[in-house]
Design a protein around this motif. Structure first.
Motif, PDB file in Angstrom:
ATOM      1  N   ALA C  69      44.835  27.704  54.653  1.00  0.00           N
ATOM      2  CA  ALA C  69      43.464  27.540  55.162  1.00  0.00           C
ATOM      3  C   ALA C  69      42.928  27.228  56.077  1.00  0.00           C
ATOM      4  CB  ALA C  69      42.454  26.417  54.068  1.00  0.00           C
ATOM      5  N   GLU C  70      44.023  26.167  56.731  1.00  0.00           N
ATOM      6  CA  GLU C  70      44.645  25.433  58.476  1.00  0.00           C
ATOM      7  C   GLU C  70      44.640  26.931  59.157  1.00  0.00           C
ATOM      8  OE1 GLU C  70      46.574  21.633  59.963  1.00  0.00           O
ATOM      9  OE2 GLU C  70      48.141  22.854  58.747  1.00  0.00           O
ATOM     10  N   GLN C  71      45.747  27.577  58.272  1.00  0.00           N
ATOM     11  CA  GLN C  71      45.879  29.301  59.823  1.00  0.00           C
ATOM     12  C   GLN C  71      44.307  29.684  59.890  1.00  0.00           C
ATOM     13  OE1 GLN C  71      48.961  30.396  57.679  1.00  0.00           O
ATOM     14  NE2 GLN C  71      50.760  30.062  58.686  1.00  0.00           N
ATOM     15  N   LEU C  72      43.705  30.701  58.736  1.00  0.00           N
ATOM     16  CA  LEU C  72      42.805  31.053  59.263  1.00  0.00           C
ATOM     17  C   LEU C  72      41.840  30.224  59.754  1.00  0.00           C
ATOM     18  CD1 LEU C  72      40.744  33.128  57.414  1.00  0.00           C
ATOM     19  CD2 LEU C  72      40.317  31.114  55.945  1.00  0.00           C
ATOM     20  N   GLU C  73      41.730  28.410  59.857  1.00  0.00           N
ATOM     21  CA  GLU C  73      40.624  28.398  60.670  1.00  0.00           C
ATOM     22  C   GLU C  73      41.020  28.741  62.057  1.00  0.00           C
ATOM     23  OE1 GLU C  73      39.842  24.355  59.511  1.00  0.00           O
ATOM     24  OE2 GLU C  73      39.179  23.335  61.804  1.00  0.00           O
ATOM     25  N   LEU C  74      42.033  28.328  62.608  1.00  0.00           N
ATOM     26  CA  LEU C  74      42.598  28.598  63.847  1.00  0.00           C
ATOM     27  C   LEU C  74      42.577  29.783  63.876  1.00  0.00           C
ATOM     28  CD1 LEU C  74      43.358  27.787  66.659  1.00  0.00           C
ATOM     29  CD2 LEU C  74      45.669  28.481  65.642  1.00  0.00           C
ATOM     30  N   LEU C  75      43.092  31.266  62.816  1.00  0.00           N
ATOM     31  CA  LEU C  75      42.777  32.845  63.116  1.00  0.00           C
ATOM     32  C   LEU C  75      41.153  32.783  63.296  1.00  0.00           C
ATOM     33  CD1 LEU C  75      44.852  34.253  60.946  1.00  0.00           C
ATOM     34  CD2 LEU C  75      45.290  34.448  63.343  1.00  0.00           C
ATOM     35  N   SER C  76      40.493  31.866  63.037  1.00  0.00           N
ATOM     36  CA  SER C  76      38.749  32.798  63.216  1.00  0.00           C
ATOM     37  C   SER C  76      37.876  31.812  64.000  1.00  0.00           C
ATOM     38  CB  SER C  76      38.288  32.040  61.092  1.00  0.00           C
ATOM     39  OG  SER C  76      38.555  32.210  60.967  1.00  0.00           O
ATOM     40  N   SER C  77      38.900  31.281  64.402  1.00  0.00           N
ATOM     41  CA  SER C  77      37.828  31.055  66.060  1.00  0.00           C
ATOM     42  C   SER C  77      38.556  31.310  66.958  1.00  0.00           C
ATOM     43  CB  SER C  77      38.029  29.032  66.247  1.00  0.00           C
ATOM     44  OG  SER C  77      39.306  28.471  66.003  1.00  0.00           O
ATOM     45  N   ALA C  78      39.604  31.668  66.922  1.00  0.00           N
ATOM     46  CA  ALA C  78      40.585  32.781  67.763  1.00  0.00           C
ATOM     47  C   ALA C  78      39.037  33.043  68.840  1.00  0.00           C
ATOM     48  CB  ALA C  78      41.418  33.226  67.816  1.00  0.00           C
ATOM     49  N   SER C  79      39.486  33.613  70.473  1.00  0.00           N
ATOM     50  CA  SER C  79      38.754  34.972  70.551  1.00  0.00           C
ATOM     51  C   SER C  79      39.353  35.919  70.885  1.00  0.00           C
ATOM     52  CB  SER C  79      38.144  34.301  71.854  1.00  0.00           C
ATOM     53  OG  SER C  79      39.285  34.252  73.160  1.00  0.00           O
ATOM     54  N   LEU C  80      38.589  36.931  69.485  1.00  0.00           N
ATOM     55  CA  LEU C  80      39.118  38.130  69.787  1.00  0.00           C
ATOM     56  C   LEU C  80      39.439  39.398  71.184  1.00  0.00           C
ATOM     57  CD1 LEU C  80      38.618  38.634  65.849  1.00  0.00           C
ATOM     58  CD2 LEU C  80      40.615  37.505  66.976  1.00  0.00           C
ATOM     59  N   PRO C  81      40.076  40.363  71.032  1.00  0.00           N
ATOM     60  CA  PRO C  81      39.270  41.230  71.813  1.00  0.00           C
ATOM     61  C   PRO C  81      38.356  42.280  71.941  1.00  0.00           C
ATOM     62  CG  PRO C  81      42.129  41.889  71.446  1.00  0.00           C
ATOM     63  CD  PRO C  81      41.459  40.318  70.853  1.00  0.00           C
ATOM     64  N   GLU C  82      37.572  42.317  73.134  1.00  0.00           N
ATOM     65  CA  GLU C  82      36.172  43.530  72.955  1.00  0.00           C
ATOM     66  C   GLU C  82      35.717  44.516  71.726  1.00  0.00           C
ATOM     67  OE1 GLU C  82      34.585  43.961  76.777  1.00  0.00           O
ATOM     68  OE2 GLU C  82      32.340  44.871  75.120  1.00  0.00           O
ATOM     69  N   GLY C  83      35.501  44.361  70.733  1.00  0.00           N
ATOM     70  CA  GLY C  83      35.216  45.234  69.769  1.00  0.00           C
ATOM     71  C   GLY C  83      36.263  45.305  68.580  1.00  0.00           C
ATOM     72  N   CYS C  84      37.206  44.031  68.455  1.00  0.00           N
ATOM     73  CA  CYS C  84      37.480  43.805  67.553  1.00  0.00           C
ATOM     74  C   CYS C  84      36.687  43.031  66.214  1.00  0.00           C
ATOM     75  CB  CYS C  84      38.807  43.196  67.323  1.00  0.00           C
ATOM     76  SG  CYS C  84      39.706  44.426  68.767  1.00  0.00           S
ATOM     77  N   VAL C  85      37.358  43.172  65.333  1.00  0.00           N
ATOM     78  CA  VAL C  85      36.601  42.602  64.009  1.00  0.00           C
ATOM     79  C   VAL C  85      37.514  42.156  62.928  1.00  0.00           C
ATOM     80  CG1 VAL C  85      34.219  43.386  64.116  1.00  0.00           C
ATOM     81  CG2 VAL C  85      36.679  44.886  62.393  1.00  0.00           C
ATOM     82  N   LEU C  86      36.833  40.514  62.368  1.00  0.00           N
ATOM     83  CA  LEU C  86      38.122  40.052  61.800  1.00  0.00           C
ATOM     84  C   LEU C  86      37.625  40.394  59.765  1.00  0.00           C
ATOM     85  CD1 LEU C  86      39.885  36.471  62.155  1.00  0.00           C
ATOM     86  CD2 LEU C  86      38.508  37.063  60.107  1.00  0.00           C
ATOM     87  N   GLU C  87      38.614  39.982  59.314  1.00  0.00           N
ATOM     88  CA  GLU C  87      38.410  40.570  57.754  1.00  0.00           C
ATOM     89  C   GLU C  87      38.942  39.309  57.239  1.00  0.00           C
ATOM     90  OE1 GLU C  87      38.013  44.589  56.425  1.00  0.00           O
ATOM     91  OE2 GLU C  87      36.453  45.744  57.627  1.00  0.00           O
ATOM     92  N   HIS C  88      38.307  38.633  56.288  1.00  0.00           N
ATOM     93  CA  HIS C  88      38.975  37.672  55.452  1.00  0.00           C
ATOM     94  C   HIS C  88      38.842  37.726  53.739  1.00  0.00           C
ATOM     95  CE1 HIS C  88      39.272  33.930  53.288  1.00  0.00           C
ATOM     96  NE2 HIS C  88      40.707  33.697  53.503  1.00  0.00           N
ATOM     97  N   ASN C  89      40.396  38.359  53.553  1.00  0.00           N
ATOM     98  CA  ASN C  89      39.736  38.560  52.058  1.00  0.00           C
ATOM     99  C   ASN C  89      40.027  37.234  51.323  1.00  0.00           C
ATOM    100  OD1 ASN C  89      40.564  38.370  48.758  1.00  0.00           O
ATOM    101  ND2 ASN C  89      40.470  41.384  49.244  1.00  0.00           N
ATOM    102  N   SER C  90      39.449  36.412  50.775  1.00  0.00           N
ATOM    103  CA  SER C  90      39.547  34.720  50.362  1.00  0.00           C
ATOM    104  C   SER C  90      40.123  35.040  48.965  1.00  0.00           C
ATOM    105  CB  SER C  90      37.937  33.902  50.115  1.00  0.00           C
ATOM    106  OG  SER C  90      37.449  34.609  48.919  1.00  0.00           O
ATOM    107  N   LYS C  91      40.026  35.914  48.098  1.00  0.00           N
ATOM    108  CA  LYS C  91      40.934  35.965  46.869  1.00  0.00           C
ATOM    109  C   LYS C  91      42.581  35.959  47.198  1.00  0.00           C
ATOM    110  CE  LYS C  91      38.226  36.037  42.718  1.00  0.00           C
ATOM    111  NZ  LYS C  91      37.175  36.605  42.131  1.00  0.00           N
ATOM    112  N   ALA C  92      42.723  37.222  47.849  1.00  0.00           N
ATOM    113  CA  ALA C  92      43.965  37.637  48.847  1.00  0.00           C
ATOM    114  C   ALA C  92      45.198  36.784  49.753  1.00  0.00           C
ATOM    115  CB  ALA C  92      43.702  39.385  49.095  1.00  0.00           C
ATOM    116  N   ARG C  93      44.064  36.021  50.222  1.00  0.00           N
ATOM    117  CA  ARG C  93      44.705  34.926  51.210  1.00  0.00           C
ATOM    118  C   ARG C  93      45.075  36.144  52.715  1.00  0.00           C
ATOM    119  NH1 ARG C  93      48.672  31.221  49.875  1.00  0.00           N
ATOM    120  NH2 ARG C  93      49.667  33.036  48.344  1.00  0.00           N
ATOM    121  N   THR C  94      44.050  36.985  52.226  1.00  0.00           N
ATOM    122  CA  THR C  94      44.576  38.279  53.397  1.00  0.00           C
ATOM    123  C   THR C  94      43.513  38.191  55.204  1.00  0.00           C
ATOM    124  OG1 THR C  94      43.462  40.072  52.628  1.00  0.00           O
ATOM    125  CG2 THR C  94      46.126  39.703  51.748  1.00  0.00           C
TER     126      THR C  94
END
Lengths: 243, 243, 243, 243, 243, 243, 243, 243
Positions: C69-94
């Motif tokens: 959960a803690e790692q997810l929070e940091l990854l989710s709030s990071a500024s990604l390169p333009e045109g990139c998307v982040l997908e989180h699967n909460s059951k799979a923890r990926t």
């Protein structure tokens, strides 16, 4: 295929009773693509003979693994159906009896063994893969303690559809190979080694923990590794069945 | 050394194929400072003989460990190259075959065994350390149940560069020794003992948990302990290679 | 390919250093056919972020598994390169981060889970197989306690190139499936269950002992199962590379 | 029953001393409904003979399990009381000696074995269940690798009061059966298989983790499975004692 | 019943899909005599709620075991179908939701717990046995350290059809009880205790090795013990189905 | 006693070197109250003979445990010092050689064995306790499957200073006894039993987890149990040394 | 004592029911010489309080071990019978509540701890031994890594009737002490350490394998060690009961 | 050195008592060449502070390992002797407090870590080796899944006197390195990984079984690896003490 067809398949799947002691699954090759093999270990030798001959009669071939000296003696002295030959591989402890029929081969399985003591299990995989219809290339004694021995062997296996890597002791080789090749790698741990983690436990654990992508079979399960490899190799050789 | 030099070393590292069954790493001594030894356990006796003779021919000496009675008989009856002698240590279950060439020794390895039943493994370490080039001092049966026996033995070993301590059962001795001496201690657990933790497990666990600073090898791994000790002893005797 | 070519490959294989903490193996996809994924577990969260962004930059995509959960929070709030998307699967923890580029799919992977509690690990396999380039079919909660649920699901998967079967508790499902289908089966034990053999041990042991032919990955190793399945599916879809 | 009655039972429960080595619990059948059997394993052969004859004399019958070849030889050559017969089952390794008295049977026990190698343990259960007073139906070699073999066998056992399911290797069969039938299922793990989880461990773990409802006995405990099954079958056959 | 009838049963056995996450085996009670229960552990709480309500709707009752505090909160706040009540047993960690329908009981299950710390698991068995249709008698804290406490409790249970004996730590009680009573005994090991063999392992091992005749379930498997006991008790109460 | 005295004791503690293979701790009886015994297992037979004779010569008696058939033959045929007799207990596998000197006994040790198969280990404890100076009472085959056999035996042991309770299989007896008597109880697990927890593991675990107060020795450690019991019995018989 | 007397004792042994949750064995002290103590771990806190107060009322004292912070809070805030005091030892996690009555002490128990981290378990043994009636001497942090610290401590304990030696990690200290002193030694393994054999396993195994004569209790079983030591110490102080 | 000198050393070896809780072995550095370090884990935080300050006062430096957040807070807020500084390494969880005195370094230790998750344990080894007097070179994330990353790192370490190789998961790296370099290799298994063999067990087993010559320390034992490496490096740097 609908549910009725599925159920009627179950009904018509036949099996062959051998006295009270066995019900041979003679339709297995049609169903899952590889024939049933007979695990000799733990079987009464008279039962083993009866089962083997029944299987041979029904399918034209029988592969018997983990054959003891006493069992071998009985099998070797049995009178076989006309035109059948018995092949014994003393390192692999396998016996194959088959009719004169031509058994075609397709696909290419590579087999590596890390040390000389791992050869019997690698040989069991080789015999099984060949009987299940694969061409096989093998290289033995290429463990990581002298890693320069590995590179020329891998080059020889560049065209393999799948590679079985047998290793006892530290079981390191499959992870190294899976980090270097594109073919799927099957880790085959061997019960060599002594002390803690001996009897193949360290090798199996190490393969299960591998950072490289590979799957494993149980310790000394040369039969499973060989049969699974043959299944992959053949399907890749023939292309997709459905198309 | 740059990357090109490194890669060219891999290319030129030679190995010696013995039929299909072995690829001898005959450059190992040059590369890592100690020669390859042959683990007899798990090897077909005919393969063992072929491998041993090939190794002997290539390097002038072969050290064979964990030799069974049946393997010993075959090795003993083989015709050796002229000028070679075979030495068998029945407690250690080792066989060494070497040419008449003088093999110099340097450095001093101490070996202690806690009990009489630990002697075979300690002896394997002793044979290997000597063959790998060390002088060896040893004292056996100095376990902690009568700890007064230990002190005079440690005094004899004051000049040792490294001390191997073999112990089965409770495996206590290495921790006690490592709390008393300045030389690095290698714990060598032995598969003596019965009941829970028997077969060397208690000894190994106890050494791994030691509050004193020491490293360990696997249960009954007399070869590894002896070879590692020789490596340390020799390097200390010769001083730093680079200077 | 000769030895010189092999060695020159090693030399030119590049890796990407991320501070002192990582050396990204960015040529892995070219070398072994599947990209490196980042195992988040055990990694410092700042290190994880740096590694993930570097990987994304180098290859256009990064797959991160076992994200807390803690790692997810940091990854989710990071500024990604333009045109990139982040997908989180909460059951799979990926977490998957990728550029807008089209990623083609080929081959068909089937995934079965024996019980509802096995879904997270099956989902991890699913995400990974899809990211590694496979089409995926899945069916969950088809355990053997009510075996009639299994047959219609297997019918749906008749065209799968390979089937991953996730099962915790008694781990029985892969053996049953492998006795019924022609596609290779990968057993994926799950750490459900309690008491003796809980935490996936019974499931793993049972799969290793299977009388049906299958290979296994470690307990909860959804990543390995998914990546290995994708490797097989893709190669079968494309036919043999060398021909 | 009040406390005085309970205590007076303890006082009057008799046992029969056989030298210093045994105190036979000859009232056990009255007390718990099934007779004491003699476990031959671990017993001195002279002690075993003395104990067996004393038991026979006291109760008219003795069931001896896990009889070694050497013990069998001594038992077979002993002079039995007039009218007594000795029956040896070589697969089950049991010896039964009994008088000519008629031993009535009631209730029906079903016994299934997954593979041919599981037969010895299943046979031990069969002999014991019959001697403890049950009728027995059995079917061997019906493992899940060819699950179509199972259905006709289960149909034959529809009237069984309880079903013992013996299985080694992956131990999957009891869970499948318990998901299909109404009779209580007793899982009987067998020490077949090799590698990790071999010797019956995988089978036992898998049965303990079963999602279907079943109870288990220890690995190879054919005696316990047979005796417990007989206890259930008989009580159901006779109806409730108290009514 | 012939094979066609058997196959048609498989075809008509229905299951109820709950989204992608579950396939409820709602015909299990008809098929094997006891209803499916929901193991909450390891399930997503939203999935658990959906599954529970679907099950309730289909069968009029749902038994949920190993419910966490968080899961309980969600279940307790759900709006139930009219006329349904929710019962929570805080020691057993069970939740039962059922309609107002009368659920008849038959047969008598006895439950013993060796120590106070074993009560939660014994209570889980009690709740399940009652929901599966049994009358239950119970006595807790009757361990062998003060064995005089046991006799009056056993007297109270003289009419029980089957006795579940829960015990942690040394797990001795089931063997002692099975040596004293005629009813079948089910050993239920509990994960109390600390140090080696703690977490129920000593208890389970001890029950598996029992010289008295008994069967066991896994550590803390109160559900399995309760359901199996109910199965035996009910069948004995109703007499043989077939007659 | 001050530090100087302590150190001078260490200096004067003598030991007796037997070649390179042993350093006999001949002052052990004076120091800790019980003599050193020789564990034959794992010792070379020639070494064993030399050690035994040296010990006999130094102290007038030697107790040798776990003697193999081959070792026994050598010991039996050795020429003993005049006036010495050799006693062999075939169940206990012990050999005692002692001079004609009178060895006084004091204190009373009770020994119980749960089953007939536990007798060898109980006998080892008996021989050792007697040689270490105790009177011994014993009762064998009093396991809990027929607990009424226990009470009369315990009554016979009412005056024992300490009770050794040997038990294999489930290992239940020591906990029951320790809940009934005032004397300290020593649990002696025995390597009987088969399947999971066999080889004494269940017995040891169960004793370690006992709710009654007792201590344990290792599996089959009849020597340790007997020697420890003798130590307690003697000290209680003589009263406190210091007063 | 004859059998009638024995049985009438069982009848009159009383126990005290505390609701459904406990049956206090309040005659235990008379029967086996040491009072029952309450293991708090695993008990519901309300149940614990009720049990503790009932025990206090019946015997004038209660010893509670392994008390959690939450349980302590409830116990501390309970209203005690007049004249009773509560003592909490925060390292040992024990609570003792007793009336003002004088509790005499006799005999001398020595307690050694190998390291600072072993103190909590040693303190539990100390509290229990004192409450069970012994005088106690203790010395902590005397492990073998600096063995010179041990000798002065042992000198202080020369008059001890029995010595408890607590040790985690490698667990070496008890074997060393038992080789140096005449008093019986009780090995108390402690769950310190990490890695393989951590959590006290190495310590327990090492003590079980000790070449010195000692008995052991389970890991962290400070209560058992303390109570057993008190039993020995008291009996030796009072002399033999029967004389 | 004769026996009198040895004994007088024991007498004069001093230790420093810290209340009842510790006896600091402040002469350890003189005796065995490396100072005592304080293992924080398992220690009461107040005791830890007292012990640390006492050690600092006596020797001018204290190294504390496995420091928890709570312990760190107390240590950080303590008032240190004048001129002392506290260094905290958050990855390694170490705290070092030392006076301004110059601490010379000699010898060269190489440290490799296979993966990013292995860094904390490698860092603990690094901190300890530096504090024990070594120069250190390190390279992290060089695991065998991309083995080309290893060669340039090994080249940088060519002058190392000894190499510590930290690896979790499959633990393969130390065996590969030991097959390539002349310096002695210390295998340091790390508790990364999940599933069977996770928590460092696979890594440790694999290192113990290594065909290359290396020694190991326990899982996560960064302290032991660092201290042992420093011992070897320093002795080699200084040459042989005796000459």
């Amino acid at each position: 295929m609908d549910i009725d067809e599925a159920l009627s398949r179950i009904k018509t799947e036949s099996f062959l009773a051998v006295g009270d002691v066995a019900k041979l699954d003679i339709s297995r090759e049609d169903r899952v693509g590889i024939a049933e093999a007979i695990l000799a270990e733990g079987k009464d030798k008279a039962d083993l003979l009866a089962i083997s001959l029944a299987h041979l009669q029904a399918t034209g071939r029988v592969v018997i693994t983990r054959v003891s000296a006493e069992q071998l003696e009985l099998l070797s002295s049995a009178s076989l159906p006309e035109g059948c030959v018995l092949e014994h591989n003393s390192k692999a402890r396998t016996v194959v009896i088959r009719s004169a029929k031509i058994w075609p081969k397709s696909g290419l399985v590579g087999i590596l063994a890390a040390g000389t003591a791992d050869i019997p299990v690698a040989e069991e995989a080789r015999v099984v893969a060949e009987e299940m219809g694969s061409n096989v290339l093998f290289e033995y004694d290429v463990g990581v303690a002298g890693i320069h021995r590995l590179f020329p062997c891998l080059m020889r296996m560049e065209k393999a559809d799948v590679i079985v890597v047998a290793a006892g002791r530290e079981g390191t080789l499959p992870a190294v190979v899976a980090g270097l090749v594109e073919a799927p790698v099957i880790g085959l741990p061997v019960s060599t080694g002594y002390g803690l983690g001996g009897s193949g436990q360290a090798a199996l654990y190490s393969m299960l923990q591998s950072c490289s992508v590979l799957t494993v079979v149980n310790i000394d399960a040369g039969f499973v590794a060989g049969a699974y490899a043959a299944k992959i190799a053949r399907q890749k050789a023939f292309g997709k069945k459905q198309s």
